[in-house]
Motif scaffolding. Sequence first.
Motif, PDB file in Angstrom:
ATOM      1  N   PHE A 102      42.873  36.492  45.877  1.00 12.85           N
ATOM      2  CA  PHE A 102      43.669  36.861  44.931  1.00 12.85           C
ATOM      3  C   PHE A 102      43.094  38.208  44.439  1.00 12.85           C
ATOM      4  O   PHE A 102      41.899  38.728  44.959  1.00 12.85           O
ATOM      5  CB  PHE A 102      43.870  36.135  43.822  1.00 12.85           C
ATOM      6  N   VAL A 103      43.487  38.710  43.518  1.00 11.70           N
ATOM      7  CA  VAL A 103      43.044  39.986  42.711  1.00 11.70           C
ATOM      8  C   VAL A 103      43.603  40.128  41.213  1.00 11.70           C
ATOM      9  O   VAL A 103      44.463  39.726  41.006  1.00 11.70           O
ATOM     10  CB  VAL A 103      43.681  41.606  43.779  1.00 11.70           C
ATOM     11  N   VAL A 104      42.834  40.763  40.557  1.00 11.10           N
ATOM     12  CA  VAL A 104      42.901  41.177  39.191  1.00 11.10           C
ATOM     13  C   VAL A 104      43.735  42.360  39.005  1.00 11.10           C
ATOM     14  O   VAL A 104      43.025  43.444  39.453  1.00 11.10           O
ATOM     15  CB  VAL A 104      41.622  40.981  38.365  1.00 11.10           C
ATOM     16  N   ARG A 105      44.589  42.439  38.285  1.00 11.55           N
ATOM     17  CA  ARG A 105      45.446  43.810  38.096  1.00 11.55           C
ATOM     18  C   ARG A 105      45.597  44.151  36.484  1.00 11.55           C
ATOM     19  O   ARG A 105      45.742  43.077  35.584  1.00 11.55           O
ATOM     20  CB  ARG A 105      46.758  43.670  38.637  1.00 11.55           C
ATOM     21  N   ASN A 106      45.721  45.387  36.208  1.00  8.23           N
ATOM     22  CA  ASN A 106      45.746  45.667  34.840  1.00  8.23           C
ATOM     23  C   ASN A 106      46.905  46.607  34.726  1.00  8.23           C
ATOM     24  O   ASN A 106      46.759  47.722  35.232  1.00  8.23           O
ATOM     25  CB  ASN A 106      44.680  46.619  34.257  1.00  8.23           C
ATOM     26  N   ILE A 107      47.979  46.215  34.271  1.00  7.83           N
ATOM     27  CA  ILE A 107      49.511  46.969  34.249  1.00  7.83           C
ATOM     28  C   ILE A 107      49.561  47.494  32.513  1.00  7.83           C
ATOM     29  O   ILE A 107      49.579  46.960  31.592  1.00  7.83           O
ATOM     30  CB  ILE A 107      50.495  46.066  34.430  1.00  7.83           C
ATOM     31  N   SER A 108      49.724  48.802  32.751  1.00  6.36           N
ATOM     32  CA  SER A 108      50.090  49.513  31.455  1.00  6.36           C
ATOM     33  C   SER A 108      51.405  50.507  31.620  1.00  6.36           C
ATOM     34  O   SER A 108      51.711  50.831  32.595  1.00  6.36           O
ATOM     35  CB  SER A 108      48.894  50.525  31.160  1.00  6.36           C
ATOM     36  N   ALA A 121      36.664  41.486  38.515  1.00 12.90           N
ATOM     37  CA  ALA A 121      36.664  40.517  39.775  1.00 12.90           C
ATOM     38  C   ALA A 121      35.271  39.702  39.798  1.00 12.90           C
ATOM     39  O   ALA A 121      35.086  38.564  39.927  1.00 12.90           O
ATOM     40  CB  ALA A 121      36.661  41.483  40.924  1.00 12.90           C
ATOM     41  N   HIS A 122      34.157  40.533  39.522  1.00 11.36           N
ATOM     42  CA  HIS A 122      32.807  39.883  39.317  1.00 11.36           C
ATOM     43  C   HIS A 122      32.802  38.768  38.011  1.00 11.36           C
ATOM     44  O   HIS A 122      32.039  37.977  38.282  1.00 11.36           O
ATOM     45  CB  HIS A 122      31.894  41.079  39.100  1.00 11.36           C
ATOM     46  N   LEU A 123      33.749  38.860  37.211  1.00 14.04           N
ATOM     47  CA  LEU A 123      33.544  38.339  36.045  1.00 14.04           C
ATOM     48  C   LEU A 123      34.284  37.046  36.214  1.00 14.04           C
ATOM     49  O   LEU A 123      33.950  35.875  36.192  1.00 14.04           O
ATOM     50  CB  LEU A 123      34.649  38.634  34.817  1.00 14.04           C
ATOM     51  N   VAL A 124      35.307  36.984  37.193  1.00 15.33           N
ATOM     52  CA  VAL A 124      36.206  36.027  37.788  1.00 15.33           C
ATOM     53  C   VAL A 124      35.321  34.962  38.550  1.00 15.33           C
ATOM     54  O   VAL A 124      35.246  34.012  38.816  1.00 15.33           O
ATOM     55  CB  VAL A 124      37.536  36.425  38.334  1.00 15.33           C
ATOM     56  N   ALA A 125      34.474  35.747  39.439  1.00 13.26           N
ATOM     57  CA  ALA A 125      33.814  35.233  40.679  1.00 13.26           C
ATOM     58  C   ALA A 125      32.532  34.427  39.750  1.00 13.26           C
ATOM     59  O   ALA A 125      32.390  33.311  40.409  1.00 13.26           O
ATOM     60  CB  ALA A 125      32.903  36.256  41.512  1.00 13.26           C
ATOM     61  N   ASP A 126      32.027  34.835  38.693  1.00 10.64           N
ATOM     62  CA  ASP A 126      30.932  34.090  38.065  1.00 10.64           C
ATOM     63  C   ASP A 126      31.550  32.937  37.355  1.00 10.64           C
ATOM     64  O   ASP A 126      30.770  32.122  37.385  1.00 10.64           O
ATOM     65  CB  ASP A 126      30.376  35.281  36.946  1.00 10.64           C
ATOM     66  N   TYR A 159      33.321  35.745  47.195  1.00  8.26           N
ATOM     67  CA  TYR A 159      33.115  37.188  47.838  1.00  8.26           C
ATOM     68  C   TYR A 159      33.948  38.226  47.214  1.00  8.26           C
ATOM     69  O   TYR A 159      35.501  37.865  46.846  1.00  8.26           O
ATOM     70  CB  TYR A 159      33.525  37.271  49.462  1.00  8.26           C
ATOM     71  N   VAL A 160      33.591  39.143  46.474  1.00  6.26           N
ATOM     72  CA  VAL A 160      34.278  40.199  46.111  1.00  6.26           C
ATOM     73  C   VAL A 160      34.137  41.497  46.846  1.00  6.26           C
ATOM     74  O   VAL A 160      33.078  41.966  46.895  1.00  6.26           O
ATOM     75  CB  VAL A 160      33.533  40.594  44.557  1.00  6.26           C
ATOM     76  N   ASP A 161      35.178  42.238  47.176  1.00  2.76           N
ATOM     77  CA  ASP A 161      35.243  43.402  47.658  1.00  2.76           C
ATOM     78  C   ASP A 161      35.271  44.406  46.614  1.00  2.76           C
ATOM     79  O   ASP A 161      36.413  44.694  45.979  1.00  2.76           O
ATOM     80  CB  ASP A 161      36.669  43.534  48.754  1.00  2.76           C
ATOM     81  N   ALA A 162      34.145  45.121  46.626  1.00  2.60           N
ATOM     82  CA  ALA A 162      34.085  46.146  45.299  1.00  2.60           C
ATOM     83  C   ALA A 162      35.323  47.157  45.316  1.00  2.60           C
ATOM     84  O   ALA A 162      35.832  47.459  44.280  1.00  2.60           O
ATOM     85  CB  ALA A 162      32.651  46.567  45.306  1.00  2.60           C
ATOM     86  N   SER A 170      38.235  47.344  46.467  1.00  2.00           N
ATOM     87  CA  SER A 170      39.864  47.062  45.984  1.00  2.00           C
ATOM     88  C   SER A 170      39.801  45.853  45.123  1.00  2.00           C
ATOM     89  O   SER A 170      40.922  45.492  44.572  1.00  2.00           O
ATOM     90  CB  SER A 170      40.422  46.612  47.648  1.00  2.00           C
ATOM     91  N   GLY A 171      38.677  45.324  44.672  1.00  2.00           N
ATOM     92  CA  GLY A 171      38.682  44.279  43.617  1.00  2.00           C
ATOM     93  C   GLY A 171      39.014  42.948  44.364  1.00  2.00           C
ATOM     94  O   GLY A 171      39.553  42.119  43.539  1.00  2.00           O
ATOM     95  N   ILE A 172      39.528  42.819  45.546  1.00  6.86           N
ATOM     96  CA  ILE A 172      39.866  41.243  45.985  1.00  6.86           C
ATOM     97  C   ILE A 172      38.782  40.305  45.843  1.00  6.86           C
ATOM     98  O   ILE A 172      37.751  40.604  46.377  1.00  6.86           O
ATOM     99  CB  ILE A 172      40.059  41.653  47.627  1.00  6.86           C
ATOM    100  N   ILE A 173      39.218  39.162  45.534  1.00  9.57           N
ATOM    101  CA  ILE A 173      38.327  38.074  45.304  1.00  9.57           C
ATOM    102  C   ILE A 173      38.714  37.230  46.392  1.00  9.57           C
ATOM    103  O   ILE A 173      39.862  36.602  46.546  1.00  9.57           O
ATOM    104  CB  ILE A 173      38.287  37.358  43.982  1.00  9.57           C
ATOM    105  N   VAL A 174      37.646  36.551  47.076  1.00  3.94           N
ATOM    106  CA  VAL A 174      38.094  35.507  48.094  1.00  3.94           C
ATOM    107  C   VAL A 174      37.065  34.306  47.603  1.00  3.94           C
ATOM    108  O   VAL A 174      36.058  34.271  47.587  1.00  3.94           O
ATOM    109  CB  VAL A 174      37.577  35.895  49.546  1.00  3.94           C
ATOM    110  N   VAL A 175      37.810  33.079  47.523  1.00  2.00           N
ATOM    111  CA  VAL A 175      37.135  31.766  47.007  1.00  2.00           C
ATOM    112  C   VAL A 175      37.376  31.050  47.986  1.00  2.00           C
ATOM    113  O   VAL A 175      38.441  30.718  48.439  1.00  2.00           O
ATOM    114  CB  VAL A 175      37.594  31.482  45.592  1.00  2.00           C
TER     115      VAL A 175
END
Length: 418
Positions: free
Chosen positions: A90-96, A120-125, A177-180, A182-187
């Motif tokens: 998954f990925v975290v997105r900010n929409i404005s 992304a790092h916040l979610v991974a932690d 794993y966080v792909d810096a 793209s911000g993709i998070i793999v759990v």
Amino acid sequence: MTDVTGKNDLLLPARRRSLSERVKSLRTIVPRRAGSGRKTINMELEGFQEREVRPYKLKSLLIGVLLPSLIALFYYQLIASDQYESEVRFVVRNISVLESDGDEEGGGLSVGRSQLTQDAHLVADYIESLDLVAILDDELDLRSHYSDPKIDWFSRLAENSSNEDLLNHWEAMTSTYVDAPSGIIVVSVRAFDAQKAQELAQRSLEAASDLINDLSQRAAGDLVNRALAEVEIKQTGYQEALTALQVYQNEVGILDPVTAARSLGETVAELTGEKIKAETQLFVLQQSNAENSATARQLAVAVETLDAQIAELRNRMAGNRPTDTDQPLSEAMIRFSSLEADRLIAEALYEAARKSLNIANTTALRKTAYVSAYSGPTLATKSEFPRRLETPFVIFAGLFMIWATGILLWASVEDHRE
């Protein structure tokens, strides 16, 4: 024949005599002064040393490498419980929402990227935090699953384990794993049942989404609250400035000193004109020898009255009279100008704060963060863990490298001693 036979006996493999005893026997058989005899003793001594050291190498290899590797192979092949892995991406997105300008037809959407890596790092932690473990244990009975008696002893969580032990076990059974870029998070979540692993991964994803939503709402609320507090402060300052101005107006009895000064100036000008006119008429009468006439006396009184009125108005404007109890208009204008400037500044700050509050409300409504899963959680169809062949091989390779390094170091030390 006796000497030769004794020498042959010494060359046989060590039966029950030590190396030092055989060397001592050789020295008694071979003459000390014979050069060839000394050479023979050295050659035999080296052969004895090699035959003495070699069994220890084999024993250390057997005990330190082969035996642990066989135990690991036996454990992973026959004892270790099957583990199933579920993966979610998954990925975290900010929409404005962008506001439209005057020359544009409308606004648009903007996907924020400045905080992708941080979120992304916040979610991974958070995935490996005690808070998430508490949620999973409360809703999915995580502790009971990992401490099931059916699980092998090495992979099983102790029944009386603490929350910290449960957290450590959860961290060992999960990977993030966080792909810096793209911000993709793999759990990846492992459990001893495929369905349980998928449930744990799904609930972890939902908890991460709740975390991001809560942080987004909290940030928006903090932004609005700070703007609202600023409006209240500026409003209080504006009210104080306005009240101070009104109190001063009531004290001096003048609503606007500038207008009052302008009115007094116009009155002084009118009275001055009337005075000049009366003085002109009086001068004409004096030239006509009629200064004692009733008209001349009236004009003289009028001139004096006009002088007194003009002096009074000028004193009110400048405050030159020592006995004047009223505040001079000039001082009132200075004080009024100061209070009016304070009021205008406070009003401007208040209007700016209100505008900031409107912007904060708009931003809070139009800016949002969310978690978007594009893969998983997957349902495992077979057990991928533990690695029943790879892990014993890695253990064997590691132990063999350690053993070989130790043998080389020992040989180096022995060579140094010689």
